[in-house]
Structures are given as structure tokens and as C-alpha cells.
Design a protein around this motif. Structure first.
Motif, PDB file in Angstrom:
ATOM      1  N   ALA A  49      12.733 -22.868 -13.884  1.00 36.88           N
ATOM      2  CA  ALA A  49      12.395 -23.926 -14.678  1.00 36.88           C
ATOM      3  C   ALA A  49      12.117 -23.301 -16.209  1.00 36.88           C
ATOM      4  CB  ALA A  49      11.301 -24.557 -14.027  1.00 36.88           C
ATOM      5  N   ALA A  50      12.204 -24.377 -17.151  1.00 38.31           N
ATOM      6  CA  ALA A  50      11.816 -24.140 -18.487  1.00 38.31           C
ATOM      7  C   ALA A  50      10.384 -24.519 -18.672  1.00 38.31           C
ATOM      8  CB  ALA A  50      12.697 -25.067 -19.396  1.00 38.31           C
ATOM      9  N   LEU A  51       9.631 -23.749 -19.667  1.00 33.16           N
ATOM     10  CA  LEU A  51       8.477 -23.970 -19.884  1.00 33.16           C
ATOM     11  C   LEU A  51       8.283 -24.180 -21.256  1.00 33.16           C
ATOM     12  CD1 LEU A  51       5.659 -24.706 -18.882  1.00 33.16           C
ATOM     13  CD2 LEU A  51       4.996 -22.173 -19.002  1.00 33.16           C
ATOM     14  N   GLY A  52       7.852 -25.252 -21.922  1.00 38.40           N
ATOM     15  CA  GLY A  52       7.855 -25.234 -23.380  1.00 38.40           C
ATOM     16  C   GLY A  52       8.969 -25.423 -23.996  1.00 38.40           C
ATOM     17  N   ALA A  53       9.345 -25.055 -25.172  1.00 36.58           N
ATOM     18  CA  ALA A  53      10.689 -25.271 -25.963  1.00 36.58           C
ATOM     19  C   ALA A  53      11.966 -24.799 -24.967  1.00 36.58           C
ATOM     20  CB  ALA A  53      10.542 -24.544 -27.222  1.00 36.58           C
ATOM     21  N   GLY A  54      13.139 -25.267 -25.328  1.00 35.04           N
ATOM     22  CA  GLY A  54      14.195 -24.967 -24.977  1.00 35.04           C
ATOM     23  C   GLY A  54      14.832 -25.826 -23.934  1.00 35.04           C
ATOM     24  N   GLU A  55      16.069 -25.769 -23.645  1.00 40.32           N
ATOM     25  CA  GLU A  55      16.828 -26.626 -22.743  1.00 40.32           C
ATOM     26  C   GLU A  55      16.369 -26.457 -21.299  1.00 40.32           C
ATOM     27  OE1 GLU A  55      19.429 -29.982 -22.270  1.00 40.32           O
ATOM     28  OE2 GLU A  55      18.637 -29.212 -24.127  1.00 40.32           O
ATOM     29  N   PRO A  56      15.991 -27.526 -20.437  1.00 46.71           N
ATOM     30  CA  PRO A  56      15.670 -27.290 -19.030  1.00 46.71           C
ATOM     31  C   PRO A  56      17.110 -27.161 -18.361  1.00 46.71           C
ATOM     32  CG  PRO A  56      14.714 -29.203 -19.945  1.00 46.71           C
ATOM     33  CD  PRO A  56      15.489 -28.841 -20.853  1.00 46.71           C
ATOM     34  N   LEU A  70       9.012 -21.673 -10.885  1.00 43.80           N
ATOM     35  CA  LEU A  70       8.170 -22.118 -11.792  1.00 43.80           C
ATOM     36  C   LEU A  70       7.424 -20.964 -12.765  1.00 43.80           C
ATOM     37  CD1 LEU A  70       6.415 -24.780  -9.675  1.00 43.80           C
ATOM     38  CD2 LEU A  70       8.293 -25.231 -11.155  1.00 43.80           C
ATOM     39  N   ALA A  71       7.163 -21.362 -13.884  1.00 44.22           N
ATOM     40  CA  ALA A  71       6.602 -20.396 -14.971  1.00 44.22           C
ATOM     41  C   ALA A  71       5.105 -20.470 -14.961  1.00 44.22           C
ATOM     42  CB  ALA A  71       7.309 -20.676 -16.233  1.00 44.22           C
ATOM     43  N   ASP A  72       4.501 -19.431 -15.462  1.00 40.83           N
ATOM     44  CA  ASP A  72       2.885 -19.229 -15.568  1.00 40.83           C
ATOM     45  C   ASP A  72       2.706 -20.372 -16.793  1.00 40.83           C
ATOM     46  OD1 ASP A  72       2.179 -17.694 -13.518  1.00 40.83           O
ATOM     47  OD2 ASP A  72       2.824 -16.215 -14.809  1.00 40.83           O
ATOM     48  N   GLY A  73       1.891 -21.284 -16.648  1.00 42.10           N
ATOM     49  CA  GLY A  73       1.297 -22.346 -17.561  1.00 42.10           C
ATOM     50  C   GLY A  73      -0.175 -22.266 -17.817  1.00 42.10           C
ATOM     51  N   PRO A  74      -0.814 -23.091 -18.481  1.00 40.54           N
ATOM     52  CA  PRO A  74      -2.220 -22.922 -18.802  1.00 40.54           C
ATOM     53  C   PRO A  74      -2.914 -23.397 -17.544  1.00 40.54           C
ATOM     54  CG  PRO A  74      -1.253 -24.696 -20.067  1.00 40.54           C
ATOM     55  CD  PRO A  74      -0.166 -24.035 -19.655  1.00 40.54           C
ATOM     56  N   GLY A  79       6.948 -26.340 -14.597  1.00 41.33           N
ATOM     57  CA  GLY A  79       8.353 -25.863 -15.369  1.00 41.33           C
ATOM     58  C   GLY A  79       9.007 -27.408 -15.061  1.00 41.33           C
ATOM     59  N   ALA A  80      10.148 -27.338 -15.928  1.00 36.60           N
ATOM     60  CA  ALA A  80      11.015 -28.601 -15.918  1.00 36.60           C
ATOM     61  C   ALA A  80      12.383 -28.331 -15.839  1.00 36.60           C
ATOM     62  CB  ALA A  80      10.815 -29.373 -17.353  1.00 36.60           C
ATOM     63  N   VAL A  81      13.028 -29.261 -15.084  1.00 34.61           N
ATOM     64  CA  VAL A  81      14.793 -29.245 -15.013  1.00 34.61           C
ATOM     65  C   VAL A  81      15.111 -30.397 -15.597  1.00 34.61           C
ATOM     66  CG1 VAL A  81      14.481 -27.554 -13.256  1.00 34.61           C
ATOM     67  CG2 VAL A  81      14.550 -29.819 -12.586  1.00 34.61           C
ATOM     68  N   ILE A 140      14.208 -35.520 -17.600  1.00 34.55           N
ATOM     69  CA  ILE A 140      13.482 -34.300 -17.594  1.00 34.55           C
ATOM     70  C   ILE A 140      12.572 -34.529 -16.333  1.00 34.55           C
ATOM     71  CG2 ILE A 140      12.229 -32.776 -18.616  1.00 34.55           C
ATOM     72  CD1 ILE A 140      14.821 -32.922 -19.801  1.00 34.55           C
ATOM     73  N   LEU A 141      12.628 -33.654 -15.135  1.00 40.52           N
ATOM     74  CA  LEU A 141      11.809 -33.598 -14.092  1.00 40.52           C
ATOM     75  C   LEU A 141      10.642 -32.508 -14.320  1.00 40.52           C
ATOM     76  CD1 LEU A 141      14.248 -33.961 -11.442  1.00 40.52           C
ATOM     77  CD2 LEU A 141      13.379 -35.648 -12.401  1.00 40.52           C
ATOM     78  N   THR A 142       9.589 -32.706 -14.234  1.00 40.89           N
ATOM     79  CA  THR A 142       8.594 -31.781 -14.620  1.00 40.89           C
ATOM     80  C   THR A 142       7.702 -31.418 -13.337  1.00 40.89           C
ATOM     81  OG1 THR A 142       8.376 -32.115 -16.987  1.00 40.89           O
ATOM     82  CG2 THR A 142       6.703 -30.752 -16.091  1.00 40.89           C
ATOM     83  N   PHE A 143       7.575 -30.309 -12.835  1.00 44.68           N
ATOM     84  CA  PHE A 143       6.906 -29.994 -11.620  1.00 44.68           C
ATOM     85  C   PHE A 143       5.637 -29.175 -11.906  1.00 44.68           C
ATOM     86  CE2 PHE A 143      11.100 -30.534 -10.433  1.00 44.68           C
ATOM     87  CZ  PHE A 143      11.131 -31.388  -9.311  1.00 44.68           C
ATOM     88  N   GLY A 144       4.364 -29.356 -11.341  1.00 45.20           N
ATOM     89  CA  GLY A 144       3.198 -28.711 -11.755  1.00 45.20           C
ATOM     90  C   GLY A 144       2.325 -29.477 -12.391  1.00 45.20           C
TER      91      GLY A 144
END
Length: 166
Positions: A49-56, A70-74, A79-81, A140-144
Motif C-alpha cells: 500500500a502507498a502511504l502519503g505521496a505517490g500513486e497507490p 500496510l506501512a507504518d503511519g503515525p 495505507g492506500a490502494v 482510493i481505498l485507505t485502510f487503517g
């Protein structure tokens, strides 16, 4: 051995055809049975998954389970797809973990989730079941955030046609 194969075939036929009636609730159970089978048995594709900038990365409603790392977030893993809806209809987004889901259009407009459940009758592998009305186009689907490092996701059209090959 032949009796076991026949029993397995008849059971799978019954599960797949369960959603082909006119009653909307039967459709839900048929789609759930198919989703359960794909969540358990695949086929599967791994996605980061993408986190922040960039194309999911893209996932599709193609009878495939997507194992999303998923990526480590705050606030935990997230993450997003992206998902490109090919028709304007309700889609069911299934997950194998109880994880928060938000949906937006590609331009960032929020999309309301019509219905959410943390389980499905007859399938303990479904931990998230979200019905989302989507328009044609990319979403955009964001998980977490969640504590889970990965989440398996499957997308099906709510009014799924069981008459075609997988």
C-alpha cells in the motif's frame, strides 16, 4: 473418494448458486459465499500500500484476493490502494481483518460507505464487509490505522452475476 469429490462439487455448486435468486438478501449471501472462498483459497496477489505521496497500487474486482502490506503511519499500520470502478453500482469490499476503511474519489471527495459489518453469516474469515456505491472512475481505498501488518481484500459487485467463468 468419488463420493467425497461429488459431495464437494455439490456443496460448491450450492454455495455459488445460492445468490442467483431474485431476493436481494439471497444475493448478499451468494456474494459472501464466493468472497469467502476467494479469501480462503485465492488466487492471491501481494500489493504494498502507498502511504502519503505517490500513486497507490491498483486492485480490481477480478475474483482475486489482494494481500495488502500496510506501512507504518503515525497512529499504526495504514495505507492506500486504488480501485477503478468500471460501472456505477454498489461494490462490496471484504477484508479478513477488522480494519478501518475510508473511500474517496481520485480527486479526494469522500464516498459514503452505505453499510458496514464486521462479520458475515456462514464465513468467519470475513471480518469486514463494506457496501460502497461507486461511480465509474478511480477511487482510493485507505485502510487503517490498525495493528495488522497486512490485510487481505476482495472486491465484488453487490449484484454479482454468477453465470460467468472465474
Amino acid at each position: 473418494m468419488k463420493k467425497k469429490l461429488l459431495a464437494a462439487f455439490l456443496l460448491s455448486t450450492a454455495l455459488v448458486s445460492a445468490g442467483c435468486g431474485d431476493d436481494h438478501s439471497d444475493d448478499d449471501h451468494g456474494v459472501d459465499a464466493e468472497a469467502c472462498e476467494h479469501l480462503q483459497n485465492g488466487p492471491a496477489t501481494s500489493v504494498i500500500a502507498a502511504l502519503g505521496a505517490g500513486e497507490p497500487p491498483a486492485i480490481r474486482a477480478d475474483h482475486r484476493r489482494y494481500d495488502i502490506t500496510l506501512a507504518d503511519g503515525p497512529d499504526g499500520k495504514q495505507g492506500a490502494v486504488s480501485f477503478a470502478a468500471t460501472e456505477a453500482t454498489d461494490y462490496v469490499i471484504y477484508t479478513n481483518a477488522a480494519v478501518a476503511l475510508s473511500v474517496t474519489t481520485a480527486s479526494g471527495e469522500p464516498v459514503e460507505i452505505e453499510e458496514s459489518a464486521s462479520s458475515s453469516e456462514g464465513c468467519t474469515d470475513i471480518k469486514g464487509r463494506h457496501v460502497v456505491p461507486l461511480t465509474v472512475g478511480t477511487h482510493i481505498l485507505t485502510f487503517g490505522p490498525t495493528s495488522a501488518a497486512t490485510v487481505s481484500v476482495l472486491i465484488e459487485e453487490a449484484a454479482h452475476d454468477h453465470g460467468h467463468e472465474h
